[in-house]
Design an enzyme around this catalytic site. Structure first.
Site, PDB file in Angstrom:
ATOM      1  N   ASP A  56      -9.515  66.128  37.213  1.00 15.98           N
ATOM      2  CA  ASP A  56      -9.542  64.652  37.382  1.00 15.98           C
ATOM      3  C   ASP A  56     -10.525  64.344  38.178  1.00 15.98           C
ATOM      4  OD1 ASP A  56      -7.665  64.521  35.284  1.00 15.98           O
ATOM      5  OD2 ASP A  56      -6.127  63.293  36.259  1.00 15.98           O
ATOM      6  N   ASN A 100      -8.767  63.390  30.044  1.00 15.05           N
ATOM      7  CA  ASN A 100      -7.548  62.489  29.935  1.00 15.05           C
ATOM      8  C   ASN A 100      -7.067  62.230  31.451  1.00 15.05           C
ATOM      9  OD1 ASN A 100      -5.176  61.880  29.003  1.00 15.05           O
ATOM     10  ND2 ASN A 100      -4.264  63.491  28.713  1.00 15.05           N
ATOM     11  N   ASP A 328       5.934  59.678  38.948  1.00 11.58           N
ATOM     12  CA  ASP A 328       5.367  60.855  38.509  1.00 11.58           C
ATOM     13  C   ASP A 328       6.357  62.214  38.892  1.00 11.58           C
ATOM     14  OD1 ASP A 328       3.034  60.363  37.185  1.00 11.58           O
ATOM     15  OD2 ASP A 328       1.608  60.298  39.050  1.00 11.58           O
ATOM     16  N   GLU A 356       0.244  61.459  30.107  1.00 12.22           N
ATOM     17  CA  GLU A 356      -0.403  62.574  29.534  1.00 12.22           C
ATOM     18  C   GLU A 356       0.068  63.012  28.279  1.00 12.22           C
ATOM     19  OE1 GLU A 356      -0.240  62.044  32.534  1.00 12.22           O
ATOM     20  OE2 GLU A 356      -1.856  63.138  33.716  1.00 12.22           O
ATOM     21  N   HIS A 399       0.060  68.672  33.068  1.00 13.83           N
ATOM     22  CA  HIS A 399       0.088  69.498  34.451  1.00 13.83           C
ATOM     23  C   HIS A 399       1.503  69.551  34.873  1.00 13.83           C
ATOM     24  CE1 HIS A 399      -1.197  65.749  36.760  1.00 13.83           C
ATOM     25  NE2 HIS A 399      -0.824  65.504  35.554  1.00 13.83           N
ATOM     26  N   ARG A 400       2.399  68.257  34.734  1.00 18.83           N
ATOM     27  CA  ARG A 400       3.499  68.114  35.593  1.00 18.83           C
ATOM     28  C   ARG A 400       4.484  69.002  34.823  1.00 18.83           C
ATOM     29  NH1 ARG A 400       1.930  65.923  39.656  1.00 18.83           N
ATOM     30  NH2 ARG A 400       0.372  64.220  39.555  1.00 18.83           N
ATOM     31  N   LYS A 431      -5.449  69.957  36.100  1.00 17.72           N
ATOM     32  CA  LYS A 431      -5.795  68.680  36.194  1.00 17.72           C
ATOM     33  C   LYS A 431      -5.552  67.873  37.573  1.00 17.72           C
ATOM     34  CE  LYS A 431      -4.766  64.399  33.236  1.00 17.72           C
ATOM     35  NZ  LYS A 431      -4.450  63.338  34.203  1.00 17.72           N
TER      36      LYS A 431
END
Ligand code: DC
Length: 679
Positions: A56, A100, A328, A356, A399-400, A431
């Protein structure tokens, strides 16, 4: 930025001891991308220190460069040096790819609309084309920007015809993403006249407060605005952006959530270095620590670190919590909810359905796959723990998901150290946290008491064709739980792919061009690492006569060796993150070129007649002497006895005898160990 070398499916080795260690996190994504934009608006150069280097921030810095801003990156020092032009964009046309990255998408759109007179073309990946932009685009349009949509109205891709912002009063609806308001706030001082921004509906305030506080640090008098949520922002106008020449970035509080929560899965205590106190931090996600305290972890401060501890015997309970302001981190707790007593209800999640991926639906699906009872509403998730099932986790390019379930996998479900969770596409963590799985692996290794701490070892096995490298390496990999890599198969598969494309080894530029289009990956199969090209692994075709005849010719081409060098070296990291005790790699140049510092370098040889007999017994047509001649006589990385290598002649030895001899040398380095049973 190169992708971290992670296998396409990563089985997570559980912690077999309570977690114990200190970790240092990368810089905050949100702070880095805001600071990059604000620094680009300054007239003086600014160095961002402690910045995040990830997909990112790479997208953000690359876009600023294409807009004519000078951005110098030094990943080793986590530093970006930015030299802006004081609120003007030097490039009047540019093509900007936002991938993204939500921050880049919104911030750069606002920047180009406000700071440029020009035409800018924007696009993002497929998922980004569906993420909310409308509120921001409408506000910018009212202020004078013109958008020509090349796909769906209100979405990427579009062409922005920028004329600066005219000022006055403008409304913005930032309910779907607070980044839209943050974007407008950051460029408001550039407007041609004072700008008053009125909010339609709510906004998740912590990220707006972060923006306002950073604006204050960059010379804009917004500190008072940041003090409490507001619905109207009258910004000072025409002031230059200024900053100290060195601007520090805090470690990422969202990334901290994984390690602060780890004691739920692994027990013990984890210290996260360098995180400011919640009151002093710019990051709202530090509030997650409060949720962990409610669960039953003990959070404390120790020499500048935030420490999370699972007190032995203390219960860990499910909670009912509103995550709207620090959403998040909801995935971190959701993934660990199966380990808590009683149900966990997470609220305030509606907007995360447009991030995402649809994070609420994705979480529900993955937790159900793990056998959990999940009730999903538009805005909430309730997870009632049920016996956990082993599973492979889908990560939806998010990613999370990868990181949250990576932490759950650290739980030693069956009390036997065996992996039970496999994370799909773990590399998507690049990311925001490219080294996540490596940091986790280091913490796991460190958490073992020193007496039994397993050293990570590298073993290089070189030798000519049919010298017994493969069978010996495989046996040693089983005996010591080492990741086995057959580099001959790499050369064979690449040869096969190039032949398929009609490339001749003699045409070096054609070889180089074809290689550039071969995306490499890694697949784990038991204790072996298999090379993937374009998602496919090698099959029987690489042992056929055509490849046997051609492989040494291709292997002699410097571009081919260069292509595989970094990939082969990266396998040590694959072995580490997948919890192996070391790496055993076989080939021709492993001890001499790939790992000249390998802990063990062995060179296998055998009488040529015996080797020919072995190959024939495998039913192969293979001119092994000719291959050896080519392999040993080429200029780049020829087959040779590596410095300091132990040479073993296996002509009169059985496989077991060879393995015993080498094993006797390796064993003292590893101490007593239990070898996992792999499927
Ligand atoms: O180990 P093998 O016979 O499958 O290897 C096939 C060919 O690949 C070998 O003849 C030369 C090349 N090779 C190489 O050049 N360097 C390596 N490290 C491994 C193999």
């Amino acid at each position: 930025m190169s992708k971290p070398p992670l296998p396409s499916l990563l089985p997570i080795p559980p912690f077999t001891r309570a977690a114990d260690g200190t970790i240092t996190l990368p810089g905050s994504k949100s702070l880095t991308n805001r600071a990059l934009l604000l620094a680009a608006l300054c007239a003086q150069p600014v160095e961002l220190r402690g910045a995040l280097f990830s997909e990112d921030t790479e997208i953000m810095s690359a876009a600023l460069r294409s807009l004519g801003v000078h951005v110098e990156a030094d990943a080793a020092r986590c530093s970006f040096r930015v030299a802006g032009a004081g609120g003007i964009l030097p490039a009047t046309t540019a093509t900007i790819q936002v991938g993204n990255a939500g921050t880049a998408a919104r911030f750069l759109t606002a920047l180009c609309a406000a700071a440029g007179r020009g035409v800018y073309r924007f696009d993002g990946v497929e998922a980004m084309r569906r993420r909310p932009m409308g509120g921001l685009l409408e506000a910018l349009t009212r202020l004078g920007a013109e958008f020509r949509f090349l796909g769906q109205p209100g979405c990427f891709p579009f062409e922005l015809h920028a004329r600066g912002l005219r000022g006055g009063t403008v409304e913005i609806d930032a309910r779907e993403s607070s980044q839209m308001l943050s974007a407008l706030l950051m460029v408001a001082p550039l407007a041609a006249a004072p700008l008053c921004i009125r909010l339609v509906g709510d906004v998740r305030w912590p990220f707006v407060a972060m923006t306002l506080r950073q604006l204050a640090q960059f010379g804009q008098p917004t500190a008072e605005l940041a003090a409490r949520p507001a619905a109207e922002f009258a910004l000072s106008w025409g002031r230059p952006f200024t900053a100290p020449s060195l601007y520090p970035i805090e470690p990422d509080a969202t990334a901290a959530s994984y390690f602060l929560a780890l004691p739920i899965a692994a027990g013990g205590s984890v210290r996260v270095a360098g995180l400011p106190e919640a009151g002093e931090s710019l990051q709202g996600d530090l509030a997650f620590a409060g949720a962990l305290e409610r669960v039953g972890l003990q959070l404390s401060r120790e020499a500048g670190a935030l420490v999370s501890t699972r007190v032995a015997g203390a219960p860990l309970r499910g909670i009912d919590a509103d995550f709207n302001l620090y959403s998040d981190t909801f995935l971190t707790l959701a993934a660990l909810a199966p380990l808590l007593e009683g149900p966990t209800t997470l609220r305030g999640l509606t907007h995360t359905r447009k991030q995402e991926t649809d994070r609420v639906a994705g979480m529900a699906a993955e937790l159900r796959r793990l056998g959990q009872d999940v009730v999903e509403t538009e805005d909430t998730l309730t997870i009632t723990p049920r016996p956990l099932l082993a599973s492979q986790i889908e990560t939806y390019h998010d990613h999370r998901f990868a990181m949250s379930f990576g932490v759950l996998g650290c739980h030693d479900l069956r009390a036997n150290g065996q992996p039970w969770i496999t994370v799909g596409n773990p590399a998507c963590c690049a990311k925001t946290f490219p080294d996540f799985f490596e940091v986790l692996a280091q913490l796991r290794a460190h958490s073992h008491p020193m007496s039994t701490a397993p050293d990570f070892i590298t073993v290089a096995i070189d030798g000519g064709a049919a010298s017994g490298k493969s069978s010996t390496s495989r046996a040693l990999s089983e005996r010591f739980h080492l990741l086995h890599v057959d580099t001959g198969a790499h050369y064979r598969f690449v040869t096969h792919q190039l032949l398929e494309r009609g490339v001749d080894a003699a045409d070096e530029s054609a070889v180089a061009a074809a290689l550039a289009a071969l995306p490499l990956g890694t697949r784990l199969a038991g204790r072996s690492s298999l090379i993937e090209i374009d998602g496919r692994i090698p099959g029987e075709e690489i042992r056929g006569q055509r490849v046997n005849e051609q492989v040494s010719r291709f292997a002699a081409v410097p571009a081919v060796r260069q292509f595989l060098l970094a990939y082969q070296r990266s396998q040590a990291q694959v072995a580490r993150v997948a919890g192996f005790r070391g790496l055993i790699m076989e080939g021709r140049d492993i001890g001499s070129v790939i790992f000249p510092e390998a802990d063990f370098r062995f060179y296998l040889q055998a009488d040529p007649v015996e080797r020919a007999r072995r190959r024939a017994a495998e039913g192969q047509t293979d001119a092994i002497h000719e291959r050896d001649r080519l392999d040993a006589s080429r200029k780049t990385a020829p087959l040779t006895l590596p410095n300091g290598a132990t040479a073993i002649d296996s002509t009169h030895l059985s496989l077991l005898q060879v393995v015993d001899q080498l094993g006797a040398l390796i064993a003292p380095r590893l101490g007593a160990t239990t070898i996992p049973h792999l499927p």
